[in-house]
Motif scaffolding. Structure first.
Motif, PDB file in Angstrom:
ATOM      1  N   ALA A 124      -6.658   5.868 -10.886  1.00 33.77           N
ATOM      2  CA  ALA A 124      -6.509   5.001  -9.722  1.00 33.77           C
ATOM      3  C   ALA A 124      -6.955   3.574  -9.993  1.00 33.77           C
ATOM      4  O   ALA A 124      -6.366   2.619  -9.471  1.00 33.77           O
ATOM      5  CB  ALA A 124      -7.296   5.585  -8.544  1.00 33.77           C
TER       6      ALA A 124
ATOM      7  N   GLU B 226       0.830  -1.199   0.000  1.00 29.68           N
ATOM      8  CA  GLU B 226       0.000   0.000   0.000  1.00 29.68           C
ATOM      9  C   GLU B 226       0.866   1.251   0.000  1.00 29.68           C
ATOM     10  O   GLU B 226       0.525   2.257  -0.632  1.00 29.68           O
ATOM     11  CB  GLU B 226      -0.940   0.000   1.210  1.00 29.68           C
ATOM     12  CG  GLU B 226      -1.964   1.121   1.185  1.00 29.68           C
ATOM     13  CD  GLU B 226      -2.837   1.116  -0.068  1.00 29.68           C
ATOM     14  OE1 GLU B 226      -3.183   2.219  -0.534  1.00 29.68           O
ATOM     15  OE2 GLU B 226      -3.167   0.019  -0.583  1.00 29.68           O
TER      16      GLU B 226
ATOM     17  N   LEU C 118       0.233   6.256  -7.151  1.00 29.80           N
ATOM     18  CA  LEU C 118      -0.915   7.108  -7.463  1.00 29.80           C
ATOM     19  C   LEU C 118      -0.478   8.546  -7.711  1.00 29.80           C
ATOM     20  O   LEU C 118      -1.015   9.238  -8.577  1.00 29.80           O
ATOM     21  CB  LEU C 118      -1.940   7.059  -6.324  1.00 29.80           C
ATOM     22  CG  LEU C 118      -2.746   5.760  -6.201  1.00 29.80           C
ATOM     23  CD1 LEU C 118      -3.521   5.753  -4.883  1.00 29.80           C
ATOM     24  CD2 LEU C 118      -3.707   5.601  -7.374  1.00 29.80           C
TER      25      LEU C 118
ATOM     26  N   ARG D  93       1.790   1.736  -3.489  1.00 27.46           N
ATOM     27  CA  ARG D  93       0.631   2.161  -4.267  1.00 27.46           C
ATOM     28  C   ARG D  93       0.368   3.656  -4.097  1.00 27.46           C
ATOM     29  O   ARG D  93       0.050   4.351  -5.076  1.00 27.46           O
ATOM     30  CB  ARG D  93      -0.609   1.357  -3.878  1.00 27.46           C
ATOM     31  CG  ARG D  93      -1.855   1.739  -4.671  1.00 27.46           C
ATOM     32  CD  ARG D  93      -3.035   0.828  -4.357  1.00 27.46           C
ATOM     33  NE  ARG D  93      -4.217   1.273  -5.079  1.00 27.46           N
ATOM     34  CZ  ARG D  93      -5.089   2.183  -4.629  1.00 27.46           C
ATOM     35  NH1 ARG D  93      -4.901   2.737  -3.428  1.00 27.46           N
ATOM     36  NH2 ARG D  93      -6.125   2.539  -5.350  1.00 27.46           N
ATOM     37  N   GLN D  94       0.494   4.154  -2.892  1.00 28.80           N
ATOM     38  CA  GLN D  94       0.253   5.579  -2.671  1.00 28.80           C
ATOM     39  C   GLN D  94       1.255   6.427  -3.445  1.00 28.80           C
ATOM     40  O   GLN D  94       0.904   7.458  -4.016  1.00 28.80           O
ATOM     41  CB  GLN D  94       0.310   5.895  -1.172  1.00 28.80           C
ATOM     42  CG  GLN D  94      -0.854   5.314  -0.376  1.00 28.80           C
ATOM     43  CD  GLN D  94      -2.212   5.767  -0.908  1.00 28.80           C
ATOM     44  OE1 GLN D  94      -2.426   6.937  -1.214  1.00 28.80           O
ATOM     45  NE2 GLN D  94      -3.134   4.801  -1.033  1.00 28.80           N
ATOM     46  N   ARG D  95       2.502   5.983  -3.491  1.00 26.18           N
ATOM     47  CA  ARG D  95       3.500   6.703  -4.284  1.00 26.18           C
ATOM     48  C   ARG D  95       3.189   6.582  -5.773  1.00 26.18           C
ATOM     49  O   ARG D  95       3.372   7.536  -6.539  1.00 26.18           O
ATOM     50  CB  ARG D  95       4.897   6.156  -3.980  1.00 26.18           C
ATOM     51  CG  ARG D  95       5.464   6.660  -2.656  1.00 26.18           C
ATOM     52  CD  ARG D  95       6.885   6.223  -2.451  1.00 26.18           C
ATOM     53  NE  ARG D  95       6.989   4.836  -2.039  1.00 26.18           N
ATOM     54  CZ  ARG D  95       8.131   4.202  -1.858  1.00 26.18           C
ATOM     55  NH1 ARG D  95       9.278   4.835  -2.078  1.00 26.18           N
ATOM     56  NH2 ARG D  95       8.159   2.946  -1.468  1.00 26.18           N
TER      57      ARG D  95
ATOM     58  N   ARG E 222      -2.915  -2.743  -5.679  1.00 23.61           N
ATOM     59  CA  ARG E 222      -1.979  -3.330  -4.729  1.00 23.61           C
ATOM     60  C   ARG E 222      -2.094  -4.847  -4.791  1.00 23.61           C
ATOM     61  O   ARG E 222      -3.183  -5.403  -4.692  1.00 23.61           O
ATOM     62  CB  ARG E 222      -2.304  -2.876  -3.304  1.00 23.61           C
ATOM     63  CG  ARG E 222      -1.278  -3.353  -2.267  1.00 23.61           C
ATOM     64  CD  ARG E 222      -1.839  -3.325  -0.881  1.00 23.61           C
ATOM     65  NE  ARG E 222      -2.810  -4.389  -0.686  1.00 23.61           N
ATOM     66  CZ  ARG E 222      -3.707  -4.426   0.280  1.00 23.61           C
ATOM     67  NH1 ARG E 222      -3.821  -3.425   1.117  1.00 23.61           N
ATOM     68  NH2 ARG E 222      -4.537  -5.447   0.398  1.00 23.61           N
TER      69      ARG E 222
END
Length: 375
Positions: A153, A139, A146, A142-144, A158
């Motif tokens: 998105a 996760e 995005l 994934r945030q990076r 993930r």
């Protein structure tokens, strides 16, 4: 659609990213998919494909791979391959070119490293625009992703990595375990505190050594075991290794820490350890963490990157990656309580069995390979 995939990994290196295709190929086969490979000629990646039972296509360089695009399209057509999976961002040039020339191809990219800067210029918009799904291994990653990639998105998913937990299940008897510990220089009755991984800056060996020095006599008898290649050809930074040796000598720890070198028997080495430390500063996932968890070990990991997604207070301990005092405190707590180590190790293995198996990872991967286009 056919159940065939071409894995592209044009790297001369050898780390978790490069090991990934050959790690999943046998499980892909068990779940009904046939894997093909493309690698650099003479690379360790090409060798690993062969060891996994796949004879890869090879090219002499990344540039020559681009020039061979038409030949590769012919190979894909001849073998009825409709899915391409890239593992290095530089390989997307080829993957995107193939998907541009044949729009029916489904192109996947796994971000194994964790992107560190935005990639939204015209080239990256073109390349990532051809990607069917970008797979993030945690996760945190994934945030990076995005924030960094020019993708909606819904096209970034993930998908945690996984391992086969069976090889990590304890299998040594007391005599064999004692012999292995002696071979690692662990005195009888001492708590063995290990750190496996490449000896390079960022993996945290320096803070680990400083923490051992602070541990001193505040904990029961202990011995450190540093596991990882000592030479450049084994993936380590030789100047960094020399720096670690110097610091161990300065702190008077040379006799209390064994440099075990590169080992192929890591599952068995875990049996010789009582505590496993993973002080990496910014892991995109933390494969070593789940390997140690699968071995039923008490694990201390950094409270940064993706490691907090793997460990919690019920399965291990976390410490700030630059805080030697915090690492020493966590080591002291676990070194002084064998029952706590056993309880954490049992819960950690159960967590791996529930959430981080290779079978579950590959099932999720196949779900993506097989899905209709979206996003």
């Amino acid at each position: 659609m056919s159940r065939k995939v071409l894995h592209i990994c044009l790297s001369n290196g050898w780390g978790g990213l490069e090991m990934y295709p050959s790690r999943i190929i046998p499980e892909l086969a068990r779940q009904g998919w046939q894997a093909h490979g493309l690698a650099l000629a003479g690379s360790r990646v090409a060798e690993s494909f062969r060891e996994a039972g796949v004879t890869p296509l090879t090219v002499p360089s990344k540039g020559r791979a681009l020039l061979a695009a038409r030949r590769l399209l012919g190979y894909l057509k001849a073998h009825d391959i409709g899915v391409i999976h890239c593992h290095k961002s530089s390989d997307l040039r080829l993957g995107a070119l193939l998907a541009t020339l044949r729009p029916s191809l489904r192109l996947f990219f796994t971000d194994h490293m964790g992107v560190t800067r935005p990639k939204k210029d015209p080239y990256h918009r073109w390349a990532y625009g051809r990607v069917t799904r970008l797979l993030s291994i945690s996760e945190a990653t994934r945030q990076r992703n995005l924030a960094a990639f020019p993708l909606p998105a819904e096209r970034i998913r993930r998908l945690y990595l996984g391992i086969d937990p069976e090889p990590y299940a304890p299998r040594l008897d007391d005599r064999e375990r004692a012999s292995l510990r002696r071979g690692l220089g662990v005195p009888e009755g001492a708590v063995a505190i290990g750190l496996p991984g490449r000896l390079t800056p960022g993996k945290g060996q320096e803070v680990w050594i400083e923490a051992l020095a602070r541990l001193g006599e505040a904990a029961p008898a202990w011995h450190g075991v540093l596991i990882g290649g000592l030479r450049a050809e084994e993936g380590s930074d030789e100047a960094y290794v020399a720096r670690l040796r110097t610091r161990l000598a300065e702190l008077g720890l040379a006799s209390r820490v064994t440099l075990a070198g590169f080992r192929r028997d890591l599952p068995r080495l875990f049996e010789a350890l009582d505590i496993v430390c993973v002080p990496s500063r910014n892991e995109a996932f933390g494969l070593t963490v789940i390997e140690a968890m699968a071995a039923g070990k008490a694990v201390i990991g950094s409270d940064s990157g993706a490691i907090p997604e793997l460990l919690d207070a019920g399965t291990g301990r976390l410490a700030a990656p630059e805080d030697a005092d915090a690492w020493a405190a966590a080591m002291a707590e676990l070194a002084g309580d064998a029952a706590l180590r056993a309880r954490l190790g049992k819960a950690a293995r159960q967590r791996v069995l529930a959430d981080f198996t290779l079978a579950a990872h590959v099932a999720g991967l196949i779900e993506e390979y097989s899905a209709t286009r979206s996003g």
